[in-house]
Enzyme design. Sequence first.
Site, PDB file in Angstrom:
ATOM      1  N   SER A 109      -4.179  -2.722  -0.538  1.00 32.88           N
ATOM      2  CA  SER A 109      -4.372  -2.243   0.819  1.00 32.88           C
ATOM      3  C   SER A 109      -4.409  -3.419   1.800  1.00 32.88           C
ATOM      4  O   SER A 109      -3.473  -4.206   1.844  1.00 32.88           O
ATOM      5  CB  SER A 109      -5.649  -1.402   0.888  1.00 32.88           C
ATOM      6  OG  SER A 109      -5.751  -0.705   2.099  1.00 32.88           O
TER       7      SER A 109
ATOM      8  N   ASP B  56       1.204   8.049  -0.229  1.00 34.53           N
ATOM      9  CA  ASP B  56       0.115   7.261   0.338  1.00 34.53           C
ATOM     10  C   ASP B  56       0.419   6.943   1.804  1.00 34.53           C
ATOM     11  O   ASP B  56       1.351   6.192   2.100  1.00 34.53           O
ATOM     12  CB  ASP B  56      -0.039   5.965  -0.468  1.00 34.53           C
ATOM     13  CG  ASP B  56      -1.220   5.130  -0.023  1.00 34.53           C
ATOM     14  OD1 ASP B  56      -1.817   5.440   1.027  1.00 34.53           O
ATOM     15  OD2 ASP B  56      -1.548   4.165  -0.736  1.00 34.53           O
TER      16      ASP B  56
ATOM     17  N   HIS C 106      -4.465   6.716  -2.533  1.00 33.92           N
ATOM     18  CA  HIS C 106      -4.519   5.285  -2.193  1.00 33.92           C
ATOM     19  C   HIS C 106      -5.318   4.475  -3.207  1.00 33.92           C
ATOM     20  O   HIS C 106      -5.352   3.246  -3.127  1.00 33.92           O
ATOM     21  CB  HIS C 106      -5.147   5.137  -0.796  1.00 33.92           C
ATOM     22  CG  HIS C 106      -5.043   3.760  -0.211  1.00 33.92           C
ATOM     23  ND1 HIS C 106      -3.848   3.156   0.111  1.00 33.92           N
ATOM     24  CD2 HIS C 106      -6.006   2.852   0.124  1.00 33.92           C
ATOM     25  CE1 HIS C 106      -4.070   1.960   0.612  1.00 33.92           C
ATOM     26  NE2 HIS C 106      -5.359   1.746   0.634  1.00 33.92           N
TER      27      HIS C 106
END
Length: 457
Positions: A284, A347, A398
């Site tokens: 991320s 995602d 995610h």
Amino acid sequence: MAVHLTMHQPSPRLCTTPHQQRGIASTTAAAVAAVAAPPSTFAPQTTRLSAPSIAVNVRHTMPPPVVVLPETRAKTKKSGETLATMWREIQGCRDWAGLVEPLHPLLRAEIVRYGELVAATYKAFDLDAGSKRYLNCKYGKARMLESVGMSSAGYTVTRYIYAAPDISAGPPCPSRWIGYVAVASDDAARRLGRRDLVVSFRGTVTGSEWVANMMSSLEPARFDPADARPDVKVESGFLSVYTSDDATCRFTCGSCRNQLLSEVTRLINKYKHEEISITLAGHSMGSSLALLLGYDLAELGLNRDGHGNTVPITVYSFAGPRVGNTGFKNRCDELGVKVLRVVNVNDPITKMPGIFLNENSRVLGGRLELPWSCACYTHVGVELALDFFKARDPACVHDLEAYLGLLKCPTIEKVKKDGEDLISKAKKFVLRQNFDTAWRWQMAAIQVGELVQYMGM
């Protein structure tokens, strides 16, 4: 359950040996690319392959693309192939050409291995508000990997990294533990074929980091004082986390950037008489920091060993958002920064920032450069796209554990079984971290912010 693996790949480059690389300066990366094999002239095409319970989309966009497919009947390794003999190819020196259809067992194993080194940052992060080490690492460097169950990883942690985003609205944000630098042990170096320097970053956790992620305006990076390159722009929030300094931090001093440049340079100098690789991995927001560091090292020419050879830089990005504009992407390619992006097509974070202005809205008809192209966010590197979890909860799609769980599954049957199990695990993880409310709030705010930016308001 459907599994889609897609790879967008730039033109192939030569895989140079240390002797071929000697004396090449960082500013000659474009010249090296010029002698590489010419790009294919094949027209873009779409191919769809299918098998029971599994579907694969192969989308060819930029010539000559190569597609990854983790088929259940993957080819076995050729006789004599080991990580020590082909580590440069595994690290992307040829943009992973020939290793991805089907997904090469060594490449699959390396993606999982680096993903687990990233997962260690979450396991070691202290979220106990009553702890003296709250929002820092629970363990000392000497026993961190052992404490999270990775004693056999073969790496020694040399430094912890702290970062503090510079948020103009509100009080100053103190530094928080963001990741670590580690180096391969002697035994691991022999197995890997080189001395691997790893920097691992966690993703967004704290409120100030959420706010920084919403700062989606583009800003010149200006990492090289001798050449500011105003056309190379990156997301201002990620840049803030990377470059902001917190003089009050009790564990370290200097910005995240200065800590990393100092430590990586020290390790390169220490092992300058050995084969070295630099591997940057993150999940991320952490993948954005990894890419910024890779570009920074290459732009400043710090990835040089004692003989003047270029030390290869590889970024393993898990669920990473876009980081910069087309100028940033092109400069990373020129400098030879290799990026493998592992993404879930469901995602939403991997589609941000740049919901409206991205690489798909940069040109008209594949030829005409539009006036706003310099403001378009663009992904960097090769994309390995997974398709899993048709769930509505963004936190499930995610989750890093879900990414790694699918990559570890060698058979269709196990994919289907583990898919259900991992959804449950991901939801439990999210509930345990109390991310749910903040996530939805952030998602809405990012979309509104990008709409305002797009409309020029």
